[in-house]
Design a protein around this motif. Structure first.
Motif, PDB file in Angstrom:
ATOM      1  N   THR A  52       0.891  -1.083  -0.247  1.00 55.58           N
ATOM      2  CA  THR A  52      -0.195  -0.290   0.095  1.00 55.58           C
ATOM      3  C   THR A  52       0.662   1.582   0.336  1.00 55.58           C
ATOM      4  N   VAL A  53       0.576   2.177  -0.623  1.00 58.13           N
ATOM      5  CA  VAL A  53       1.469   3.358  -0.965  1.00 58.13           C
ATOM      6  C   VAL A  53       0.691   4.407   0.355  1.00 58.13           C
ATOM      7  N   VAL A  54       1.509   4.986   1.280  1.00 55.43           N
ATOM      8  CA  VAL A  54       1.309   5.831   2.930  1.00 55.43           C
ATOM      9  C   VAL A  54       1.963   6.502   1.689  1.00 55.43           C
ATOM     10  N   LEU A  55       1.318   7.922   2.018  1.00 57.63           N
ATOM     11  CA  LEU A  55       2.267   9.523   2.388  1.00 57.63           C
ATOM     12  C   LEU A  55       2.881   9.910   3.928  1.00 57.63           C
ATOM     13  N   ILE A  56       4.133   9.596   4.291  1.00 58.42           N
ATOM     14  CA  ILE A  56       5.057  10.553   4.949  1.00 58.42           C
ATOM     15  C   ILE A  56       5.722  11.803   4.550  1.00 58.42           C
ATOM     16  N   ASN A  57       5.228  12.903   5.383  1.00 63.98           N
ATOM     17  CA  ASN A  57       6.394  14.153   4.779  1.00 63.98           C
ATOM     18  C   ASN A  57       6.075  14.282   3.856  1.00 63.98           C
ATOM     19  N   LYS A  58       5.817  13.686   3.183  1.00 60.30           N
ATOM     20  CA  LYS A  58       4.755  14.473   1.471  1.00 60.30           C
ATOM     21  C   LYS A  58       5.391  13.777   0.534  1.00 60.30           C
ATOM     22  N   VAL A  59       6.455  12.784   1.096  1.00 57.46           N
ATOM     23  CA  VAL A  59       7.100  11.395   0.467  1.00 57.46           C
ATOM     24  C   VAL A  59       5.777   9.860   0.197  1.00 57.46           C
ATOM     25  N   GLN A  60       6.004   9.453  -0.696  1.00 58.44           N
ATOM     26  CA  GLN A  60       4.948   8.141  -1.674  1.00 58.44           C
ATOM     27  C   GLN A  60       6.540   6.747  -0.831  1.00 58.44           C
TER      28      GLN A  60
ATOM     29  N   THR B 247       4.048  -5.889  15.648  1.00 61.68           N
ATOM     30  CA  THR B 247       3.364  -6.231  13.787  1.00 61.68           C
ATOM     31  C   THR B 247       4.683  -5.063  13.547  1.00 61.68           C
ATOM     32  N   LEU B 248       6.113  -6.314  12.699  1.00 61.05           N
ATOM     33  CA  LEU B 248       6.999  -5.148  11.892  1.00 61.05           C
ATOM     34  C   LEU B 248       5.929  -4.331  10.689  1.00 61.05           C
ATOM     35  N   VAL B 249       6.622  -3.275  10.380  1.00 58.76           N
ATOM     36  CA  VAL B 249       6.580  -2.599   8.954  1.00 58.76           C
ATOM     37  C   VAL B 249       7.341  -2.170   8.772  1.00 58.76           C
ATOM     38  N   PHE B 250       7.960  -2.652   7.660  1.00 58.32           N
ATOM     39  CA  PHE B 250       8.982  -1.904   6.428  1.00 58.32           C
ATOM     40  C   PHE B 250       7.681  -1.083   5.505  1.00 58.32           C
ATOM     41  N   LEU B 251       9.026   0.338   5.553  1.00 56.19           N
ATOM     42  CA  LEU B 251       8.217   1.076   4.098  1.00 56.19           C
ATOM     43  C   LEU B 251       9.923   1.159   3.264  1.00 56.19           C
ATOM     44  N   GLN B 252       9.583   1.223   1.841  1.00 53.92           N
ATOM     45  CA  GLN B 252      10.365   1.438   1.017  1.00 53.92           C
ATOM     46  C   GLN B 252       9.981   3.083  -0.045  1.00 53.92           C
ATOM     47  N   GLN B 253      10.469   3.491   0.398  1.00 58.22           N
ATOM     48  CA  GLN B 253      10.747   4.636  -1.678  1.00 58.22           C
ATOM     49  C   GLN B 253      10.693   4.517  -2.950  1.00 58.22           C
ATOM     50  N   GLY B 254       9.860   4.886  -3.313  1.00 59.56           N
ATOM     51  CA  GLY B 254      10.456   4.675  -4.507  1.00 59.56           C
ATOM     52  C   GLY B 254      10.055   3.396  -5.682  1.00 59.56           C
ATOM     53  N   HIS B 255       9.509   3.159  -5.306  1.00 62.19           N
ATOM     54  CA  HIS B 255       8.722   0.990  -5.837  1.00 62.19           C
ATOM     55  C   HIS B 255       8.978   0.549  -4.999  1.00 62.19           C
ATOM     56  N   ALA B 256       8.059  -0.436  -5.181  1.00 63.23           N
ATOM     57  CA  ALA B 256       6.647  -1.381  -4.518  1.00 63.23           C
ATOM     58  C   ALA B 256       7.798  -2.484  -4.129  1.00 63.23           C
ATOM     59  N   PHE B 257       7.735  -3.725  -2.552  1.00 67.03           N
ATOM     60  CA  PHE B 257       8.553  -4.387  -3.025  1.00 67.03           C
ATOM     61  C   PHE B 257       8.060  -6.150  -3.719  1.00 67.03           C
ATOM     62  N   ASN B 258       8.439  -6.538  -4.604  1.00 68.49           N
ATOM     63  CA  ASN B 258       8.927  -7.277  -5.064  1.00 68.49           C
ATOM     64  C   ASN B 258       8.252  -8.322  -4.055  1.00 68.49           C
ATOM     65  N   SER B 259       8.146  -9.753  -5.270  1.00 69.78           N
ATOM     66  CA  SER B 259       7.397 -11.126  -4.608  1.00 69.78           C
ATOM     67  C   SER B 259       8.874 -11.319  -3.305  1.00 69.78           C
ATOM     68  N   SER B 260       9.715 -11.517  -3.899  1.00 66.91           N
ATOM     69  CA  SER B 260      10.787 -12.544  -3.000  1.00 66.91           C
ATOM     70  C   SER B 260      11.175 -11.707  -2.214  1.00 66.91           C
TER      71      SER B 260
END
Length: 156
Positions: free
Chosen positions: A88-96, A113-126
């Protein structure tokens, strides 16, 4: 690297990481938090992400990796994380950021709950597979440390 399978480097790194988690969990002098911080830093050898957060039952948020940002934590607190789909895309400090998470059910209705955030592109299946396997190892660590704490308490 193919985005749909784990390559041999990722697999060997993940095996080494989970082995280290298991070894570290046996040391009474190491807290779960310290072990997790080390493990998340090692996970970066296998997987790219910008933030890793852990949310406990009481909704307390610890930043395990990334800049400890008050605004980030406030934004995450407002999200219905367990209702979101992975990537899911979330907006934090005006950054996706793309968000993925794993709920770690523990004993007696406790969860982390472990939460991982990555800017720029979606996490791939691996990446999703790696995070699932890593989360299983973290769950085992948290249970082992809780059992060790109970045992020491009874011993006293």
């Amino acid at each position: 690297m193919n985005g749909s399978v784990i390559d041999s480097y990722q697999l060997s790194s993940l095996i080494e990481l989970t082995s280290n988690l298991a070894d570290d969990s046996m040391h009474a002098d190491l807290s779960s938090q310290k072990i997790l911080l080390n493990a998340v830093n090692k996970l970066l050898w296998t997987l790219n992400f910008d933030y890793c957060l852990m949310i406990d039952n009481e909704e307390h948020i610890d930043c395990l990796y990334g800049e400890d940002d008050r605004h980030l934590k406030e934004t995450i607190e407002l999200l219905p994380i367990k209702e979101l789909k992975n990537n899911t895309v979330v907006l934090i400090n005006k950054v996706q950021y793309y968000l993925i998470y794993q709920v770690l059910p523990l004993e007696q209705d406790k969860t982390h709950t472990l939460v991982f955030l990555q800017q720029g592109h979606a996490f791939n299946s691996s990446s999703l597979i790696i995070i699932e396997l890593f989360s299983a190892a973290v769950k085992r660590l948290l249970i082992t440390k809780a059992e060790e704490h109970k045992r020491l308490k009874l011993k006293k």
